[in-house]
Design an enzyme around this catalytic site. Structure first.
Site, PDB file in Angstrom:
ATOM      1  N   ASP A  38     -11.010  19.849  -7.092  1.00 50.14           N
ATOM      2  CA  ASP A  38     -12.150  20.566  -6.530  1.00 50.14           C
ATOM      3  C   ASP A  38     -13.502  20.123  -7.119  1.00 50.14           C
ATOM      4  O   ASP A  38     -14.335  19.599  -6.412  1.00 50.14           O
ATOM      5  CB  ASP A  38     -11.968  22.092  -6.614  1.00 50.14           C
TER       6      ASP A  38
ATOM      7  N   HIS B 110      -9.801  29.217 -11.096  1.00 48.95           N
ATOM      8  CA  HIS B 110      -9.464  28.088 -10.237  1.00 48.95           C
ATOM      9  C   HIS B 110      -8.053  27.595 -10.539  1.00 48.95           C
ATOM     10  O   HIS B 110      -7.292  27.260  -9.620  1.00 48.95           O
ATOM     11  CB  HIS B 110     -10.471  26.950 -10.433  1.00 48.95           C
TER      12      HIS B 110
END
Length: 436
Positions: A115, A18
């Site tokens: 996120d 990520h």
């Protein structure tokens, strides 16, 4: 907003898979003059610093990760712990909220990209800032698993529920086997840190943020993104392909020499990421299948379960049989440099798909089914296991010159590669994203 530059903060989930895409996005934004404050675990800085192409505009801010009971001292990212302990990494990240608030008060960014930290929208709203959920998980996966239409928080989620798509979901090639559906349901509803389930964490993030962004194009995932936008009643932002710039680093001489021994487009490169650990029998079936192809191959995997070193897990006589043709490594490999590009869709590598967990499963169905740009290895309907013959069959279907499936896949691959690298495509998407 044309011509205006912004101050942007980024705080991705503590996983290299990520953090790296967020850095690629930061580079694209910095290229347009925007200033990025990038929060990341302190010891991770050295692993990703080389990806920062605009050090004058992208400032890494190391965050001290609080210790959580059950974690090894010094564990910071999902790379440092097995999958069952990922929720503890999330709990540690949740505990950084006071530090992040202090930094945001000082930095006063216009936007915060996040996120997994479901508390971020409430925090930014309190500070008068805007939050953008920049989602690394594919829109097809989010829409299929986490659509509000499933009413997961009220009804729960079972494997049977996931055998069919949620109400209103676009027509797709997503078909799950029962063992896959049960596994995905278990992961989706599990506690994923601080007593909050994975589903609740994401539903809160999508519901509370100011805008949702995906690293994709309308032409590829438009129907799924529109579905999500309608379900959550949010503006959808398309970042486009976000193709990374070529790295400044070069392959080590020994690896360059190794790869140069083989003809172009003949070497199989097998890598499942730093967090995938196979069972020993599946690891052996995989390498035996690669041996059966008769092609040269390079494997970069973690040692399988129960093995300290990867060499000890190799089948008997394997190394002697593939000497000079097959290479198996248990350590880190510079995947980006080996592939010459991060995204397999924008180079000439053909894709054999071996999904294991989470969004890999749905991504594989979309790539092999909707887009027809790869071949998924067949697995047992009941147990999800593959054999050496399944591996060999998938590779041969893709690589044999007389394979009709291979011809179709290669043609589609070439079509999408040409589209993604078309002059002006990325600039157009990034400009639209910024001008939201």
């Amino acid at each position: 907003m044309v011509g205006k530059t912004f101050r942007i903060a980024m705080y991705p989930w503590f996983a290299i898979g990520h953090i790296t895409p967020f850095i690629h996005m930061a580079n694209k934004l910095a290229q347009r003059g925007h200033k990025i404050s990038f929060f990341l675990p302190a010891k991770t800085l050295g692993k990703v610093e080389a990806f920062n192409l605009y050090p004058d505009l992208i400032i890494f801010i190391p965050i001290t990760v609080p210790h959580v009971e059950g974690l090894l001292i010094g564990a910071e990212t999902t790379h440092d712990v097995p999958f069952p302990l990922h929720p503890l990494i999330m709990s540690a990240m949740d505990r950084t909220e006071p530090d992040i608030e202090a930094y945001l008060r000082e930095l006063k960014p216009h936007f915060v990209f996040f996120d997994f930290t479901c508390w971020m929208p409430a925090l930014t709203r309190k500070l008068g800032l805007k939050s953008v959920l920049y989602c690394i998980i594919s829109s097809g996966t989010i829409g299929y698993l986490l659509s509000p239409a499933r009413k997961i928080l009220e009804r729960g989620l079972t494997g049977l529920d996931l055998l069919k798509p949620p109400k209103g979901f676009p027509s797709s090639s997503i078909k799950l086997r029962m063992f896959e559906a049960q596994g995905l349901a278990a992961v989706t509803t599990m506690d994923y840190g601080s007593g909050i389930s994975f589903a609740e964490r994401h539903l809160r993030s999508f519901s509370d943020c100011d805008a949702i962004g995906f690293k994709t194009c309308k032409e590829i995932e438009g129907p799924y993104c529109e579905y999500i936008g309608n379900q959550f009643e949010k503006s959808m932002l398309y970042a486009g392909p976000v193709v990374p710039e070529p790295q400044k680093m070069v392959l080590e001489e020994r690896r360059e020499k190794l790869l140069s021994n083989f003809e172009a487009n003949t070497l199989i490169f097998c890598a499942f990421g730093s967090e995938c650990v196979l069972k020993k029998d599946q690891f052996q079936e995989l390498v035996l299948g690669l041996e059966l192809t008769g092609l040269p191959f390079l494997v970069a995997l973690k040692p399988p379960m129960g093995a300290q070193k990867i060499e000890s897990a190799l089948p008997e006589g394997f190394q002697e049989r593939v000497n000079g043709r097959g290479f198996v490594y248990g350590g880190w490999m510079p995947q980006l440099l080996i592939l010459r590009h991060l995204s397999a869709m924008v180079n000439d590598c053909q894709l054999v798909l071996v999904p294991h967990i989470g969004d890999q499963i749905i991504n594989a169905r979309l790539m092999a089914g909707d887009l027809r740009i790869g071949v998924e290895i067949e697995k047992g309907e009941e147990d999800g296991l593959f054999t050496k013959d399944d591996v060999n069959k998938a590779v041969k279907a893709l690589m044999d010159d007389d394979s009709e499936l291979g011809k179709e896949i290669r043609a589609n691959h070439a079509k999408w590669k040409e589209f993604l690298l078309a002059t002006g495509l990325e600039n157009s998407y990034m400009n639209d994203f910024v001008n939201m």
